[in-house]
Design a protein around this motif. Structure first.
Motif, PDB file in Angstrom:
ATOM      1  N   PRO A  75       0.835  -1.208   0.000  1.00 18.90           N
ATOM      2  CA  PRO A  75       0.000   0.000   0.000  1.00 18.90           C
ATOM      3  C   PRO A  75       0.868   1.257   0.000  1.00 18.90           C
ATOM      4  N   PRO A  76       0.420   2.355  -0.572  1.00 17.45           N
ATOM      5  CA  PRO A  76      -0.911   2.559  -1.128  1.00 17.45           C
ATOM      6  C   PRO A  76      -1.060   1.805  -2.447  1.00 17.45           C
ATOM      7  N   ARG A  77      -2.311   1.491  -2.756  1.00 19.11           N
ATOM      8  CA  ARG A  77      -2.584   0.741  -3.979  1.00 19.11           C
ATOM      9  C   ARG A  77      -2.066   1.474  -5.201  1.00 19.11           C
ATOM     10  N   ARG A  78      -1.476   0.708  -6.078  1.00 19.38           N
ATOM     11  CA  ARG A  78      -1.043   1.243  -7.371  1.00 19.38           C
ATOM     12  C   ARG A  78      -2.238   1.198  -8.304  1.00 19.38           C
ATOM     13  N   GLY A  79      -2.165   1.959  -9.332  1.00 20.73           N
ATOM     14  CA  GLY A  79      -3.248   1.951 -10.312  1.00 20.73           C
ATOM     15  C   GLY A  79      -3.310   0.637 -11.064  1.00 20.73           C
ATOM     16  N   ARG A  80      -4.433   0.436 -11.738  1.00 19.22           N
ATOM     17  CA  ARG A  80      -4.595  -0.783 -12.531  1.00 19.22           C
ATOM     18  C   ARG A  80      -3.559  -0.893 -13.630  1.00 19.22           C
ATOM     19  N   LEU A 140       6.337   0.808 -17.145  1.00 21.45           N
ATOM     20  CA  LEU A 140       6.278   0.714 -15.683  1.00 21.45           C
ATOM     21  C   LEU A 140       7.050   1.861 -15.032  1.00 21.45           C
ATOM     22  N   ILE A 141       8.198   2.188 -15.584  1.00 22.93           N
ATOM     23  CA  ILE A 141       8.992   3.301 -15.040  1.00 22.93           C
ATOM     24  C   ILE A 141       8.222   4.612 -15.192  1.00 22.93           C
ATOM     25  N   VAL A 142       7.630   4.832 -16.356  1.00 28.90           N
ATOM     26  CA  VAL A 142       6.852   6.063 -16.577  1.00 28.90           C
ATOM     27  C   VAL A 142       5.674   6.124 -15.612  1.00 28.90           C
ATOM     28  N   LEU A 143       4.959   5.007 -15.456  1.00 30.99           N
ATOM     29  CA  LEU A 143       3.841   4.986 -14.507  1.00 30.99           C
ATOM     30  C   LEU A 143       4.337   5.219 -13.084  1.00 30.99           C
ATOM     31  N   GLY A 144       5.484   4.668 -12.745  1.00 26.64           N
ATOM     32  CA  GLY A 144       6.054   4.855 -11.414  1.00 26.64           C
ATOM     33  C   GLY A 144       6.489   6.276 -11.152  1.00 26.64           C
ATOM     34  N   MET A 145       6.861   6.999 -12.208  1.00 24.94           N
ATOM     35  CA  MET A 145       7.282   8.399 -12.050  1.00 24.94           C
ATOM     36  C   MET A 145       6.104   9.299 -11.719  1.00 24.94           C
ATOM     37  N   ARG A 146       4.911   8.863 -12.048  1.00 27.11           N
ATOM     38  CA  ARG A 146       3.729   9.685 -11.747  1.00 27.11           C
ATOM     39  C   ARG A 146       3.525   9.834 -10.247  1.00 27.11           C
ATOM     40  N   VAL A 147       3.866   8.800  -9.475  1.00 26.88           N
ATOM     41  CA  VAL A 147       3.645   8.851  -8.023  1.00 26.88           C
ATOM     42  C   VAL A 147       4.485   9.943  -7.375  1.00 26.88           C
TER      43      VAL A 147
END
Length: 163
Positions: A75-80, A140-147
């Motif tokens: 947690p916190p939950r990651r997006g789908r 995955l890296i791009v999505l991870g950078m959003r956090v």
């Protein structure tokens, strides 16, 4: 979860995929083609070396993907999107190891024994699977950078509102 711990998890969700991406790019798209251009390198030796390198690479891939999976579930939950990419990585890696590698190993055994197994698309399929893994890791890296960017935006908004 404290913000420091959340920051560590978010950072690791960037670092671990980047590490795996570097491994895939270095071994599959640099080392492997270069190995076959070395003067004096005999094909059976190159194939044996390739088998060792890709076995080690697959083991490292499973270890890193297990770490990525665990991090994505903290947690916190990651997006789908993150979970879909992680699932896609599992599918591609399993297909690569269970469906493509065994016939490739059989082909290299035939070549080492002095035979000619004929033409096959297996090497292209294996490289294609590595290409898909590389693309999924970039996503995955791009999505991870959003956090981290969302966290910075939230912090900036709180500071500007005087909270």
């Amino acid at each position: 979860m404290t913000s420091a711990r959340r920051s560590v998890v978010s950072s690791l969700l960037l670092i671990v995929p980047a590490l795996w991406l570097g491994l895939v790019l270095a071994l599959s798209f640099i080392e492997t083609p270069l190995k076959f251009t070395v003067e004096g390198m005999q094909l059976p030796v190159a194939l044996g070396l390739g088998r060792l390198v890709f076995t080690a690479s697959n083991i490292a891939g499973f270890v890193l993907l297990a770490a990525i999976t665990a991090l994505a579930l903290i947690p916190p939950r990651r997006g789908r999107g993150v979970l879909a990419v992680v699932g896609g990585l599992w599918v591609v890696l399993l297909v690569q190891v269970l469906a493509i590698r065994p016939p490739l190993n059989a082909r290299s055994d035939i070549i080492v024994a002095g035979g000619d197994p004929g033409d096959s698309p297996l090497h292209v399929l294996y490289a294609g699977a590595d290409g898909v893994i590389a693309v999924l890791l970039v996503v995955l890296i791009v999505l991870g950078m959003r956090v981290p960017f969302d966290s910075l935006r939230s912090l900036r908004d709180r500071e500007s509102s005087g909270a």
